[in-house]
Enzyme design. Structure first.
Site, mmCIF file in Angstrom:
data_model
loop_
_atom_site.group_PDB
_atom_site.id
_atom_site.type_symbol
_atom_site.label_atom_id
_atom_site.label_comp_id
_atom_site.label_asym_id
_atom_site.label_seq_id
_atom_site.Cartn_x
_atom_site.Cartn_y
_atom_site.Cartn_z
ATOM 1 N N ASP A 176 0.900 -1.149 0.000
ATOM 2 C CA ASP A 176 0.000 0.000 0.000
ATOM 3 C C ASP A 176 0.935 1.194 0.000
ATOM 4 O OD1 ASP A 176 -1.474 2.281 0.911
ATOM 5 O OD2 ASP A 176 -3.063 0.918 1.550
ATOM 6 N N HIS A 177 1.071 1.840 -1.140
ATOM 7 C CA HIS A 177 2.169 2.811 -1.252
ATOM 8 C C HIS A 177 1.994 4.010 -0.324
ATOM 9 C CE1 HIS A 177 -0.491 4.952 -4.061
ATOM 10 N NE2 HIS A 177 0.297 5.994 -3.931
ATOM 11 N N HIS A 239 -5.954 2.679 1.064
ATOM 12 C CA HIS A 239 -5.198 3.868 1.491
ATOM 13 C C HIS A 239 -5.883 4.619 2.645
ATOM 14 C CE1 HIS A 239 -2.944 2.982 -2.020
ATOM 15 N NE2 HIS A 239 -3.666 3.652 -2.899
HETATM 16 C C1 BG6 Z 1 -3.572 4.451 -6.505
HETATM 17 C C2 BG6 Z 1 -4.901 4.462 -7.164
HETATM 18 O O1 BG6 Z 1 -3.459 3.397 -5.601
HETATM 19 O O2 BG6 Z 1 -3.390 5.668 -5.800
HETATM 20 C C3 BG6 Z 1 -5.048 5.648 -8.093
HETATM 21 O O3 BG6 Z 1 -5.073 3.267 -7.886
HETATM 22 C C4 BG6 Z 1 -4.735 6.920 -7.353
HETATM 23 O O4 BG6 Z 1 -6.338 5.722 -8.652
HETATM 24 C C5 BG6 Z 1 -3.406 6.804 -6.624
HETATM 25 O O5 BG6 Z 1 -4.669 7.965 -8.309
HETATM 26 C C6 BG6 Z 1 -3.152 8.012 -5.756
HETATM 27 O O6 BG6 Z 1 -1.861 7.923 -5.240
HETATM 28 P P1 BG6 Z 1 -1.044 9.219 -4.879
HETATM 29 O O7 BG6 Z 1 0.242 8.713 -4.329
HETATM 30 O O8 BG6 Z 1 -0.884 10.014 -6.125
HETATM 31 O O9 BG6 Z 1 -1.880 9.941 -3.874
#
Ligand code: BG6
Length: 480
Positions: A176-177, A239
């Site tokens: 989960d980045h 997230h």
């Molecule tokens: C991803 C989703 O996990 O997270 C995308 O699949 C989303 O739809 C993205 O745009 C948002 O990540 P960040 O790091 O740009 O907030």
């Protein structure tokens, strides 16, 4: 530094690999954090010669906004370390080739990164296992799996059961980045690295919490994936619930690698499930209609390429959650996320109660806001006297900005890749957390799937009007 290993990237020509993973890996390489003993093997559908693959990667690195400043000598050296393997993931041959390429390397350690649609997770993990690539007799073997893990509770359980036929839970790294973002980790640093917050961090002083992840972007050509996922599976289930867990959890015991995950799991367990009976009261969904953003005319979601004109997919979701434990009883957590909103901003705002007795007019609530992105930082809103003869109060903001450190923020993917390579799983959600998260939203998924179109909201606005209703009397969403 990580031990020697083969880093195998499935889906290397896909969007995520091009935009995020390859730049993150190159960043680690350039910073000397990946020794040349980490061999990178890309796997994709297209046939490519070694040289073509190198040009492909070079182009991806030069085009991505995530790539650090390129040192040409490092780039050359990096490209030299790359290998590529083409094949059909449905057939056995490609796994045989991967096994052969892995065995040529000096180590049997391997990290398999599945940057693939969820429908391929089992195909690939089984394909690898059929070649014995899950065995850890001579070195470690790990799987990194992208989200969403399943599409509901049942499929997630099924996925887990099938994965663990061959792989041990300790080998599975669900990425989960958001957990790799510096500013998300800073939430832990601020909460548990300072003594002054803990006494405030509960139902006695906190009125409510708002977690927002708004995006100005629309579909970005991902209709195939997004039509199936929608905002609930794409952002809320993973997230946003992870951010809630980090905000609400108890201090983890020091020194235990599993403590962070244990505490997050407990919060998710205590979070009240949304049921078909409560969904109308605690959740709102929307889909973007045409509109204007940054002076540009934007199409409605239903008119995007690859989207069903009658699509019921939600591109916006807001929920009101309660965490049923002593610390948080009666404190609502409001979570919202959506595409084609006025701007990109992710923040966690802890909104405090008003003073018990106000001797001044116009006393507002204090807000401690963690700005996850952009303008990364932390701010505290307090009331202060304005200069002059009158006792007039105004809100002022004490602001810490991350750029005060003068160092660029690392990509969350480089942090998490390095953790996976060194075997530190603490920032990767465990199966239990994922299941709890599905349990929280399952009632909402079931109900909405049986209903018609979500409410429409104009692109470039803050989502459907009903989102304000969720907040109830005397509270409103922060204007960001
Ligand atoms: C991803 C989703 O996990 O997270 C995308 O699949 C989303 O739809 C993205 O745009 C948002 O990540 P960040 O790091 O740009 O907030």
């Amino acid at each position: 530094a990580p031990e020697p290993a083969t880093l195998v990237i499935f889906g290397v020509s896909g969007d995520l690999a091009r935009r995020k993973l390859l730049p993150a890996i190159f960043g680690l390489f350039q910073d000397g954090l990946l020794s040349s003993a980490v061999q990178i093997l890309g796997v994709g559908r297209q046939e490519m010669l070694a040289g073509e693959f190198q040009s492909f990667v070079e182009q991806a690195l030069r085009e991505s906004s995530e790539t650090d400043e390129i040192d040409e000598a490092s780039l050359g050296a990096f490209l030299e370390t790359l290998a590529y393997c083409a094949g059909d993931l449905a057939g056995p041959e490609v796994y045989g080739q991967i096994a052969a390429l892995c065995s040529e390397h000096e180590t049997s350690n391997a990290l398999f990164y599945l940057s693939l649609p969820p429908s391929l997770f089992i195909t690939v993990s089984d394909g690898l296992a059929a070649q014995g690539l899950h065995r850890q007799d001579e070195g470690w073997r790990r799987l990194v799996i992208e989200k969403p893990f399943g599409r509901d509770l049942e499929s997630a359980r099924d996925l887990q059961a099938r994965l663990t036929r061959h792989w041990d839970e300790s080998q599975i790294y669900r990425i989960d980045h958001y957990l790799g973002k510096e500013t998300v980790q800073n939430l832990l640093a601020i909460r548990f690295g300072n003594a002054i917050f803990e006494p405030l961090w509960n139902r006695n002083l906190i009125d409510h919490v708002q977690i927002t992840a708004s995006e100005d972007l629309g579909l970005e050509g991902r209709a195939g994936y997004y039509e199936e996922a929608g905002a609930v599976r794409d952002m809320l289930q993973n997230h946003l619930l992870q951010l809630l867990a980090l905000t609400a959890m108890e201090p983890p015991a020091p020194g235990s690698p599993d403590a962070l995950r244990d505490e997050k799991a407990k919060v998710l367990q205590a979070t009240r499930r949304i049921t078909p009976e409560t969904v109308d009261e605690v959740a709102v969904r929307g889909q973007y209609a045409a509109g204007t953003l940054y002076g540009e005319r934007l199409a409605a979601y239903k008119d995007e390429n690859g989207v069903d004109p009658d699509s019921r997919t939600a591109t916006y979701v807001a929920v009101r959650l309660e965490v049923d434990n002593w610390r948080w009883q009666g404190v609502p957590f409001f979570l919202r996320t959506g595409k084609r909103l006025p701007k990109k901003v992710t923040e966690i705002a802890v909104v405090f109660k008003r003073p018990p007795l106000s001797i001044f007019p116009n006393v507002e609530r204090n807000v401690l806001a963690f700005r996850i992105q952009p303008d990364e930082g932390v701010s505290l809103k307090i009331s202060s006297k304005m200069p002059g003869q009158e006792m007039d109060l105004r809100e002022v903001v004490m602001d810490f900005r991350y750029d005060a450190f003068g160092a660029p923020l690392e990509s969350p993917y480089s942090r998490l890749l390095l953790d996976a390579l060194t075997g530190d799983a603490s920032l990767f959600p465990r199966a239990e957390e994922v299941m709890e998260s599905w349990r929280i939203v399952q009632g909402l998924i079931d109900t909405w799937e049986g209903q018609g179109r979500p409410q429409l909201y104009t692109s470039g606005t803050w989502g459907p009007d009903d989102a304000d209703r969720l907040m109830g009397e005397g509270r409103r969403w922060r204007r960001l």
